[in-house]
Design a protein around this motif. Structure first.
Motif, short mmCIF file in Angstrom:
data_model
loop_
_atom_site.label_atom_id
_atom_site.label_comp_id
_atom_site.label_asym_id
_atom_site.label_seq_id
_atom_site.Cartn_x
_atom_site.Cartn_y
_atom_site.Cartn_z
N VAL A 9 11.58 48.05 22.60
CA VAL A 9 11.09 46.89 21.84
C VAL A 9 11.84 45.63 22.26
CG1 VAL A 9 10.96 45.84 19.55
CG2 VAL A 9 10.24 48.21 19.88
N ALA A 10 13.16 45.72 22.36
CA ALA A 10 13.95 44.55 22.76
C ALA A 10 13.61 44.13 24.18
CB ALA A 10 15.44 44.86 22.63
N PHE A 59 18.76 42.15 22.68
CA PHE A 59 18.91 42.29 21.24
C PHE A 59 19.20 40.95 20.59
CE2 PHE A 59 18.87 46.88 21.33
CZ PHE A 59 18.47 47.21 20.05
N LYS A 60 19.92 40.07 21.28
CA LYS A 60 20.14 38.74 20.75
C LYS A 60 18.82 38.01 20.57
CE LYS A 60 22.74 34.48 21.46
NZ LYS A 60 21.61 33.61 21.11
N GLY A 61 17.90 38.23 21.52
CA GLY A 61 16.59 37.60 21.42
C GLY A 61 15.77 38.11 20.24
N LEU A 62 16.05 39.33 19.77
CA LEU A 62 15.31 39.87 18.62
C LEU A 62 15.66 39.15 17.32
CD1 LEU A 62 15.25 43.75 19.06
CD2 LEU A 62 13.38 42.13 19.43
N ASP A 63 16.75 38.43 17.30
CA ASP A 63 17.18 37.76 16.08
C ASP A 63 16.42 36.46 15.87
OD1 ASP A 63 18.71 37.55 13.75
OD2 ASP A 63 20.21 36.30 14.75
N HIS A 64 15.10 36.52 16.01
CA HIS A 64 14.26 35.34 15.81
C HIS A 64 13.37 35.50 14.57
CE1 HIS A 64 11.66 38.16 18.08
NE2 HIS A 64 10.68 37.63 17.35
N VAL A 114 21.91 43.19 29.98
CA VAL A 114 20.50 42.90 29.68
C VAL A 114 20.16 43.33 28.26
CG1 VAL A 114 18.12 43.52 30.25
CG2 VAL A 114 19.75 42.97 32.08
N ALA A 115 20.60 44.53 27.86
CA ALA A 115 20.30 45.02 26.52
C ALA A 115 20.96 44.15 25.45
CB ALA A 115 20.76 46.47 26.37
#
Length: 339
Positions: free
Chosen positions: A231-232, A134-139, A129-130
């Motif tokens: 945050v993530a 974190f992959k989703g934060l790369d937006h 999940v983490a």
């Protein structure tokens, strides 16, 4: 200590140079994503992974800073996940492939003798999940890297408190490599992390926390891990809720993330990243204080309440969705080729 400073300095400089060198090959090969109508090359993560592994290997090979039991395997598993992410950056991969690969890698690094079977299964779930969160934060330009640096320092402090010197040095080297990458990733970004770097970041940090908290109770460990990834996790929760309420596919890209919503309130792109990074620093600090015993576990409730309140407030902020959104967030970026 002197080696740690030298290693971190070397990692910062090498990552900055390598990220700059990889920008042109990524553009020519079409390994790019669209970000606010810009073509963003995606090999910055490869620079971070390469430099982190290189500096860590030098410390291990020279025996100046040995990684310690299990940490070398952790780094190998994180590198394997990064390699899978690199494939996703270059070619399209189904989301289930990324998830399955991350699950296998996580299952190989969890210290079951200390966590137990139930704790080990929960640890694998946390790592997966983490990593995806974190992959989703790369937006947004600079967001994943900045939050990653803050979290790496927090995880490193927890490792140092447990006298896990090898893990602490590895995390400091990784934080320095991310900082070097950020020299090219701040708005307007000239290169991005891509799935390679973002998955590596999430996997390395979450696995390091599992190692650090192994042997502690499940509830206190979950509290510390939540604080360091708040945050993530809040970003992932916001995306899921927004797309479920709008009855849109979960894997279809869209401006549903924290930074998008903050920009809807009038913040500039750098301003939204600075605000979220400050929030990450606050939650990570609480997690470190709880881990070291400087404050009680009840402080985590304030972090959880604040994160939930932020998600619910930003969920009401209207965002403009484009008519057509190519690609998916998890399966890889849109590849734009010249000609």
């Amino acid at each position: 200590m002197l080696y740690g400073i030298a290693a971190a300095t070397a990692a910062l400089l090498l990552a900055a140079v390598l990220a700059a060198l990889l920008r042109v090959p990524a553009l020519r090969a079409g390994i790019v994503d669209r970000r606010r109508q810009r073509r963003l090359p995606l090999l910055g993560g490869l620079a971070v992974v390469t430099v982190t592994c290189l500096v860590a290997w030098v410390g291990q090979w020279t025996a100046i800073a040995p990684l310690g039991q299990g940490v070398g395997d952790l780094l190998v598993a994180a590198t394997s996940v990064a390699a899978l992410g690199l494939v996703a950056d270059v070619w399209r991969l189904r989301p289930r492939v990324l998830v399955a690969g991350t699950v296998v890698a996580a299952a190989c690094v969890v210290p079951y003798d200390e966590t137990g079977v139930l704790g080990g299964i929960l640890a694998v779930g946390w790592i997966v999940v983490a990593s995806l969160a974190f992959k989703g934060l790369d937006h947004a330009d600079g967001l994943a890297g900045t939050v990653g640096v803050v979290t790496a320092f927090g995880a490193g402090a927890c490792a140092a408190a447990e006298v896990m010197d090898g893990l602490a040095v590895l995390l400091s080297v990784f934080a320095a490599a991310l900082t070097g990458f950020l020299m090219h990733n701040w708005h307007p970004a000239r290169i991005g992390l891509g799935a390679c770097g973002s998955l590596f970041t999430g996997f390395l940090l979450s696995s390091a926390l599992v190692f650090t908290r192994a042997g502690y109770g499940l509830a206190p460990s979950a509290a510390v891990m939540f604080c360091l990834g708040a945050v993530a996790l809040a970003d992932a929760l916001l995306v899921v809720l927004a797309r479920l309420l709008a009855r849109r596919p979960l894997l279809r890209r869209g401006p549903d993330h924290l930074a998008h919503r903050l920009r809807g309130l009038g913040l500039t792109p750098p301003g939204s990243v600075v605000l979220l990074s400050a929030g990450s620093f606050s939650t990570v600090l609480v997690g470190v204080l709880v881990h070291t015993g400087w404050t009680g576990e009840g402080a985590v409730l304030w972090v959880a309440g604040g994160a939930l309140l932020l998600v619910l407030v930003l969920l009401r902020i209207p965002v403009q969705h484009p008519r057509r959104m190519p690609s998916t967030q998890v399966s890889g970026p849109l590849r734009v080729r010249n000609g």
